[in-house]
Design a protein around this motif. Structure first.
Motif, PDB file in Angstrom:
ATOM      1  N   GLU A  23       1.032  -1.073  -0.111  1.00 47.06           N
ATOM      2  CA  GLU A  23      -0.130   0.182  -0.040  1.00 47.06           C
ATOM      3  C   GLU A  23       0.958   1.846   0.057  1.00 47.06           C
ATOM      4  OE1 GLU A  23      -3.051  -0.028  -0.663  1.00 47.06           O
ATOM      5  OE2 GLU A  23      -3.374  -2.245  -0.307  1.00 47.06           O
ATOM      6  N   ALA A  24       0.178   2.708  -0.114  1.00 44.99           N
ATOM      7  CA  ALA A  24       0.861   3.450   0.037  1.00 44.99           C
ATOM      8  C   ALA A  24       2.235   4.132  -0.851  1.00 44.99           C
ATOM      9  CB  ALA A  24       1.259   4.037   1.148  1.00 44.99           C
ATOM     10  N   GLY A  25       2.124   2.869  -2.109  1.00 45.28           N
ATOM     11  CA  GLY A  25       3.258   2.920  -3.130  1.00 45.28           C
ATOM     12  C   GLY A  25       4.294   2.431  -2.274  1.00 45.28           C
ATOM     13  N   GLN A  26       5.142   1.921  -1.476  1.00 42.89           N
ATOM     14  CA  GLN A  26       5.763   0.951  -1.101  1.00 42.89           C
ATOM     15  C   GLN A  26       5.610  -0.020  -2.042  1.00 42.89           C
ATOM     16  OE1 GLN A  26       7.960   1.874   1.011  1.00 42.89           O
ATOM     17  NE2 GLN A  26       6.769   3.483   1.484  1.00 42.89           N
ATOM     18  N   GLU A  27       6.892   0.086  -2.707  1.00 44.56           N
ATOM     19  CA  GLU A  27       8.107  -0.876  -3.630  1.00 44.56           C
ATOM     20  C   GLU A  27       8.112  -2.069  -2.610  1.00 44.56           C
ATOM     21  OE1 GLU A  27       7.493  -1.156  -7.352  1.00 44.56           O
ATOM     22  OE2 GLU A  27       6.536   0.512  -6.879  1.00 44.56           O
ATOM     23  N   LEU A  28       8.065  -3.583  -3.571  1.00 46.18           N
ATOM     24  CA  LEU A  28       8.445  -4.338  -1.645  1.00 46.18           C
ATOM     25  C   LEU A  28       9.631  -4.687  -3.239  1.00 46.18           C
ATOM     26  CD1 LEU A  28       5.469  -6.903  -2.320  1.00 46.18           C
ATOM     27  CD2 LEU A  28       5.768  -5.266  -0.744  1.00 46.18           C
ATOM     28  N   SER A  29      10.408  -5.998  -2.314  1.00 46.71           N
ATOM     29  CA  SER A  29      11.926  -5.924  -2.579  1.00 46.71           C
ATOM     30  C   SER A  29      11.814  -7.239  -3.386  1.00 46.71           C
ATOM     31  CB  SER A  29      12.909  -6.361  -1.645  1.00 46.71           C
ATOM     32  OG  SER A  29      12.227  -7.509  -0.483  1.00 46.71           O
ATOM     33  N   ALA A  30      12.873  -7.429  -3.928  1.00 47.81           N
ATOM     34  CA  ALA A  30      12.448  -9.072  -4.361  1.00 47.81           C
ATOM     35  C   ALA A  30      12.412 -10.235  -4.132  1.00 47.81           C
ATOM     36  CB  ALA A  30      14.524  -8.478  -5.639  1.00 47.81           C
ATOM     37  N   THR A  49      15.648 -12.726   9.025  1.00 48.09           N
ATOM     38  CA  THR A  49      15.267 -12.038   8.438  1.00 48.09           C
ATOM     39  C   THR A  49      14.030 -12.074   6.975  1.00 48.09           C
ATOM     40  OG1 THR A  49      17.703 -11.404   7.745  1.00 48.09           O
ATOM     41  CG2 THR A  49      16.025 -11.297   5.567  1.00 48.09           C
ATOM     42  N   VAL A  50      13.199 -12.795   7.260  1.00 47.36           N
ATOM     43  CA  VAL A  50      12.238 -13.920   6.666  1.00 47.36           C
ATOM     44  C   VAL A  50      11.238 -13.247   7.510  1.00 47.36           C
ATOM     45  CG1 VAL A  50      11.006 -15.817   6.436  1.00 47.36           C
ATOM     46  CG2 VAL A  50      13.603 -16.009   5.650  1.00 47.36           C
ATOM     47  N   TYR A  94       5.949  -7.631   7.944  1.00 47.32           N
ATOM     48  CA  TYR A  94       5.783  -6.387   6.496  1.00 47.32           C
ATOM     49  C   TYR A  94       5.319  -6.724   5.498  1.00 47.32           C
ATOM     50  CZ  TYR A  94       6.244  -3.238   3.445  1.00 47.32           C
ATOM     51  OH  TYR A  94       6.010  -1.566   2.432  1.00 47.32           O
ATOM     52  N   LEU A  95       4.502  -7.965   4.952  1.00 53.76           N
ATOM     53  CA  LEU A  95       3.352  -9.323   3.777  1.00 53.76           C
ATOM     54  C   LEU A  95       2.120  -8.955   4.289  1.00 53.76           C
ATOM     55  CD1 LEU A  95       6.045 -10.739   2.106  1.00 53.76           C
ATOM     56  CD2 LEU A  95       5.257  -8.725   1.063  1.00 53.76           C
ATOM     57  N   ASP A  96       3.020  -9.021   5.879  1.00 44.27           N
ATOM     58  CA  ASP A  96       1.330  -9.351   6.542  1.00 44.27           C
ATOM     59  C   ASP A  96       0.521  -7.764   6.692  1.00 44.27           C
ATOM     60  OD1 ASP A  96      -0.824 -10.978   8.252  1.00 44.27           O
ATOM     61  OD2 ASP A  96       0.177  -9.265  10.175  1.00 44.27           O
ATOM     62  N   GLN A  99      -1.451 -13.683   5.035  1.00 42.94           N
ATOM     63  CA  GLN A  99      -0.956 -13.662   6.151  1.00 42.94           C
ATOM     64  C   GLN A  99      -0.245 -14.609   6.827  1.00 42.94           C
ATOM     65  OE1 GLN A  99      -5.734 -15.078   6.957  1.00 42.94           O
ATOM     66  NE2 GLN A  99      -5.471 -15.415   9.253  1.00 42.94           N
ATOM     67  N   ARG A 100       0.271 -14.254   8.188  1.00 44.61           N
ATOM     68  CA  ARG A 100       1.318 -14.152   9.303  1.00 44.61           C
ATOM     69  C   ARG A 100       0.579 -15.790   9.825  1.00 44.61           C
ATOM     70  NH1 ARG A 100       4.051 -11.480  14.205  1.00 44.61           N
ATOM     71  NH2 ARG A 100       5.494 -12.650  14.536  1.00 44.61           N
ATOM     72  N   PHE A 101       0.909 -16.247   9.940  1.00 43.45           N
ATOM     73  CA  PHE A 101       1.016 -17.605  11.208  1.00 43.45           C
ATOM     74  C   PHE A 101       2.160 -18.038  11.680  1.00 43.45           C
ATOM     75  CE2 PHE A 101      -1.777 -17.928   7.475  1.00 43.45           C
ATOM     76  CZ  PHE A 101      -3.300 -18.290   8.083  1.00 43.45           C
ATOM     77  N   HIS A 102       1.608 -19.404  12.936  1.00 42.48           N
ATOM     78  CA  HIS A 102       2.881 -19.235  13.835  1.00 42.48           C
ATOM     79  C   HIS A 102       4.033 -20.521  13.147  1.00 42.48           C
ATOM     80  CE1 HIS A 102       5.295 -21.076  16.476  1.00 42.48           C
ATOM     81  NE2 HIS A 102       5.165 -21.928  17.068  1.00 42.48           N
ATOM     82  N   GLY A 103       5.262 -20.308  12.526  1.00 41.05           N
ATOM     83  CA  GLY A 103       6.054 -20.154  11.768  1.00 41.05           C
ATOM     84  C   GLY A 103       6.066 -20.546  10.467  1.00 41.05           C
ATOM     85  N   GLY A 104       5.294 -19.384   9.351  1.00 40.24           N
ATOM     86  CA  GLY A 104       5.451 -19.721   8.584  1.00 40.24           C
ATOM     87  C   GLY A 104       3.913 -17.878   8.253  1.00 40.24           C
ATOM     88  N   ALA A 105       3.503 -18.428   6.737  1.00 34.51           N
ATOM     89  CA  ALA A 105       2.823 -17.401   6.444  1.00 34.51           C
ATOM     90  C   ALA A 105       1.956 -18.218   5.145  1.00 34.51           C
ATOM     91  CB  ALA A 105       3.435 -16.630   5.853  1.00 34.51           C
ATOM     92  N   GLY A 106       0.875 -17.424   4.961  1.00 28.25           N
ATOM     93  CA  GLY A 106      -0.019 -18.264   4.233  1.00 28.25           C
ATOM     94  C   GLY A 106      -0.515 -17.217   3.452  1.00 28.25           C
ATOM     95  N   VAL A 107      -1.664 -18.143   1.963  1.00 25.51           N
ATOM     96  CA  VAL A 107      -2.461 -17.103   1.604  1.00 25.51           C
ATOM     97  C   VAL A 107      -3.594 -16.105   2.402  1.00 25.51           C
ATOM     98  CG1 VAL A 107      -4.433 -16.668   0.226  1.00 25.51           C
ATOM     99  CG2 VAL A 107      -2.444 -18.589  -0.450  1.00 25.51           C
TER     100      VAL A 107
END
Length: 264
Positions: free
Chosen positions: A8-15, A45-46, A52-54, A60-68
């Motif tokens: 959002e707000a024009g923030q570019e994501l890193s590769a 780092t991850v 940030y992506l959440d 969606q951030r979950f315990h131990g990882g991330a999902g759709v």
């Protein structure tokens, strides 16, 4: 990835963040450890990337990882009926093959369980209990079948019956086989679901069943849900449409859960 996603707000994501999104959207879920190995960076780092992506509501951030994100994962019911229809039919054939003539069967709710109901048509001496109006309707024309509906409060477009009426009803009976759907699995292989109101009925059924067969597409094995339904010691067999990811297969094997999927 098809559609390029930006914050959002024009923030570019890193590769790396864009690739994390691509992996999660492709697999449905990814662990922090697996992503750290993939990018050869630290788990911290991850984790910062996932946080940030959440925050940007891109995953969606979950315990131990991330999902759709849940809104993306939980399709409308009409869409679920046609999504992966062939995979659900293959799962249903496996599940029905586990049911012996004359056994008493409980059918849970959900489109995969509805596929099991269709695969049961034509079986003689069928005795089915269900908390799914859809499954009951599928079997209603079977002359050589006894179909019992639990009662309870009707919830949602899937025709599921919930609350204490349904839970108390199933607690009065014994089932040879319980066919249960699920939405995801936890790190230790436990079944998980999104709908808290359905969990109590599933748990009551498992407590009264001699054998419990979980049915679900292999994509669900890569994502968690919200609430634990059954620990692995209550699951006898998992019927799915494809070989589980190695880590999931190892977890279920250690727990003594038989995993069945079509060969070839």
């Amino acid at each position: 990835m098809g559609v390029r996603l930006h914050a959002e707000a024009g923030q570019e994501l890193s590769a790396r963040q864009e690739e994390i999104l691509a992996i999660v959207h492709h697999q449905g879920f990814a662990t922090i450890d697996a992503l750290a190995r993939h990018f050869d960076v630290s788990t911290q780092t991850v984790r910062r990337d996932i946080i940030y992506l959440d925050e940007q509501q891109l995953l969606q951030r979950f315990h131990g990882g991330a999902g759709v994100r849940e809104a993306t994962v939980r399709l409308g019911y009409a869409e679920k009926r046609i999504t992966a229809a062939e995979a659900k039919e293959r799962i249903a054939r496996i599940a029905v093959g586990l049911i012996k003539p004359g056994e008493t069967v409980f059918l849970d709710v959900g489109t995969t369980v509805e596929a099991v109901a269709r695969a049961l048509r034509g079986r003689s001496g069928l005795r089915v209990f269900t908390s799914s109006l859809a499954a009951a309707t599928i079997l209603s024309a079977e002359q050589d079948a006894e179909v019992f509906v639990t009662g309870g409060m009707l919830r949602g477009p899937d025709g599921s019956l919930t609350d204490e009426w349904a839970r108390d009803a199933v607690s009065r009976f014994r089932f040879d086989v319980a066919i249960l759907g699920f939405s995801g699995i936890d790190d230790d292989g436990a079944l998980m679901d999104f709908d808290l109101r359905k969990v109590a009925v599933k748990q009551a059924v498992a407590a009264r069943a001699s054998r419990t067969v979980a049915v679900g597409e292999s994509s669900k094995l890569l994502r968690p849900a919200i609430v634990r339904v059954l620990d692995t010691d209550r699951i006898d067999t998992l019927a799915t449409n494809d070989a589980p990811p190695p880590l999931v297969a190892e977890t279920l094997a250690k727990a003594g859960v038989e995993v069945l999927f079509p060969q070839g």
